[in-house]
Design an enzyme around this catalytic site. Sequence first.
Site, PDB file in Angstrom:
ATOM      1  N   ASN A  35       0.862  -1.166   0.000  1.00 53.50           N
ATOM      2  CA  ASN A  35       0.000   0.000   0.000  1.00 53.50           C
ATOM      3  C   ASN A  35       0.909   1.230   0.000  1.00 53.50           C
ATOM      4  O   ASN A  35       1.680   1.429   0.933  1.00 53.50           O
ATOM      5  CB  ASN A  35      -0.913  -0.025   1.229  1.00 53.50           C
ATOM      6  CG  ASN A  35      -1.925   1.088   1.209  1.00 53.50           C
ATOM      7  OD1 ASN A  35      -1.570   2.248   1.037  1.00 53.50           O
ATOM      8  ND2 ASN A  35      -3.179   0.748   1.407  1.00 53.50           N
ATOM      9  N   HIS A  46      -3.428   0.739  -3.469  1.00 57.41           N
ATOM     10  CA  HIS A  46      -3.464  -0.311  -2.456  1.00 57.41           C
ATOM     11  C   HIS A  46      -2.426  -1.362  -2.819  1.00 57.41           C
ATOM     12  O   HIS A  46      -1.916  -1.389  -3.948  1.00 57.41           O
ATOM     13  CB  HIS A  46      -4.853  -0.948  -2.401  1.00 57.41           C
ATOM     14  CG  HIS A  46      -5.864  -0.122  -1.679  1.00 57.41           C
ATOM     15  ND1 HIS A  46      -7.118  -0.592  -1.374  1.00 57.41           N
ATOM     16  CD2 HIS A  46      -5.814   1.145  -1.195  1.00 57.41           C
ATOM     17  CE1 HIS A  46      -7.802   0.332  -0.735  1.00 57.41           C
ATOM     18  NE2 HIS A  46      -7.041   1.408  -0.615  1.00 57.41           N
ATOM     19  N   GLU A  48      -2.530  -4.587  -3.527  1.00 57.44           N
ATOM     20  CA  GLU A  48      -2.823  -5.458  -4.666  1.00 57.44           C
ATOM     21  C   GLU A  48      -2.720  -4.692  -5.986  1.00 57.44           C
ATOM     22  O   GLU A  48      -2.231  -5.228  -6.979  1.00 57.44           O
ATOM     23  CB  GLU A  48      -4.222  -6.080  -4.518  1.00 57.44           C
ATOM     24  CG  GLU A  48      -4.382  -6.939  -3.280  1.00 57.44           C
ATOM     25  CD  GLU A  48      -4.814  -6.170  -2.043  1.00 57.44           C
ATOM     26  OE1 GLU A  48      -5.231  -6.825  -1.071  1.00 57.44           O
ATOM     27  OE2 GLU A  48      -4.735  -4.914  -2.020  1.00 57.44           O
ATOM     28  N   SER A  73      -7.432  -9.098   3.751  1.00 59.09           N
ATOM     29  CA  SER A  73      -8.541  -9.358   2.838  1.00 59.09           C
ATOM     30  C   SER A  73      -8.672  -8.196   1.852  1.00 59.09           C
ATOM     31  O   SER A  73      -8.759  -7.034   2.259  1.00 59.09           O
ATOM     32  CB  SER A  73      -9.835  -9.495   3.652  1.00 59.09           C
ATOM     33  OG  SER A  73     -10.955  -9.680   2.825  1.00 59.09           O
ATOM     34  N   CYS A  75      -9.930  -5.278  -0.549  1.00 60.31           N
ATOM     35  CA  CYS A  75     -11.094  -4.387  -0.525  1.00 60.31           C
ATOM     36  C   CYS A  75     -11.905  -4.532  -1.818  1.00 60.31           C
ATOM     37  O   CYS A  75     -11.558  -5.298  -2.710  1.00 60.31           O
ATOM     38  CB  CYS A  75     -10.626  -2.943  -0.356  1.00 60.31           C
ATOM     39  SG  CYS A  75      -9.863  -2.265  -1.849  1.00 60.31           S
ATOM     40  N   CYS A  78      -9.711  -3.647  -5.019  1.00 63.20           N
ATOM     41  CA  CYS A  78      -8.719  -4.669  -5.343  1.00 63.20           C
ATOM     42  C   CYS A  78      -9.396  -5.973  -5.761  1.00 63.20           C
ATOM     43  O   CYS A  78      -8.934  -6.651  -6.686  1.00 63.20           O
ATOM     44  CB  CYS A  78      -7.789  -4.876  -4.160  1.00 63.20           C
ATOM     45  SG  CYS A  78      -6.830  -3.373  -3.778  1.00 63.20           S
TER      46      CYS A  78
END
Length: 141
Positions: A35, A46, A48, A73, A75, A78
């Site tokens: 991030n 972010h 990912e 996890s 969002c 992503c």
Amino acid sequence: MKEAVKEARKGLGEGGIPIGSVLVKDGRVIGRGRNRRVQKKSAILHAEMDCLENAGRLKAGDYERCVIYSTLSPCDMCTGAILLYRIPVVVMGENRTFKGPERYSRGKVRLINLDLDECRQMMADFIREKPALWNEDIGLT
């Protein structure tokens, strides 16, 4: 997941949010990210998204042979990218401090939650220390 955790720690050391991600194709890391919204003054970077960007442009069939690892996890944003590129497996470090749209994702991707204390503690500490920054990152006021 160890490589994703390294990315998360690197981001934290840079003053960012401690979430890391790696993209693995055929057992080899082809992209990594963290991030970097704070570091790059970005609205969308972010872990990912940074990871996918750093992997570079791939063919559709390449993504279908990938696994994406994230310390948290993913969002909505992503998850959308993961679904768009049809990455079939998502391995997350934990989802107790934040849970993305996992219900929506089920059946479209295989979700594996490792529920790692290391990932959970890193995020819990960050959220406790910088709640305003965390809320900004997930779209809360």
